[in-house]
Design a protein around this motif. Structure first.
Motif: not given
Length: 169
Positions: A49-53, A80-81, A14-21
């Motif tokens: 698990a998390e999305r932040i900008h 990303t970015g 199981e992989v838990r990822v935070a996606v950061v823009t």
């Protein structure tokens, strides 16, 4: 054990990822690259698990990513970015000090794949990846095309395998 055996053994991880823009112009309502990362990882059975900008600011990026790296419930931080050559593109400088084990093969493979798609413009990318303690970090370009390339060709096939190794004690 060979690479295929390792991949097979990691299929159930199981992989838990935070996606950061990282962007001065993108936010929760207009984030095609962040949405693409989240969607592709979710389709591959990984948990976002998390999305932040975060704005393009070195200190802010570092201050927001450091707690994600220290969070035992986050296995990977995918940004990303901010990986280009413009003055405000400082994501590699922000994540670099957090990485204690660089993964130069990621950079080389991404550059190779990018060159095949966009030719010499691939020189403009400073995409990077590495390990910060027990958390994988990747800093991808802000372009949806580049994000798709990195996620589909590199991250989805290997992220479970990477996380499995990072969880070993």
């Amino acid at each position: 054990m060979g690479v295929e055996e390792h991949r097979t053994a990691a299929e159930s991880v199981e992989v838990r990822v935070a996606v950061v823009t990282v962007s001065d112009t993108r936010g929760p309502d207009d984030d095609p690259s962040g949405d693409l990362i989240a969607g592709l990882l979710t389709e591959a059975g990984m948990a976002v698990a998390e999305r932040i900008h975060i704005p393009d600011d070195l200190t802010t990026i570092s201050n927001r990513i450091t707690p994600l790296v220290n969070d035992d419930h986050i296995d990977a931080v995918i940004c990303t970015g901010g990986t280009g050559i413009a003055e405000r593109d400082v994501t590699p400088e922000a994540v670099g000090p957090l990485i204690n084990r660089p993964m130069p093969a990621f950079e080389a493979l991404f550059a190779q794949l990018s060159f095949a798609e966009v030719g010499p413009a691939a020189l403009l990318s400073r995409a990077t990846a590495g390990i910060a303690d027990r958390t994988f970090i990747a800093a991808l370009p802000g372009s949806p095309k580049a994000v798709r390339l990195a996620v589909e060709q590199l991250l989805v096939p290997e992220l479970r395998h990477i996380v499995k190794h990072l969880r070993r004690t």
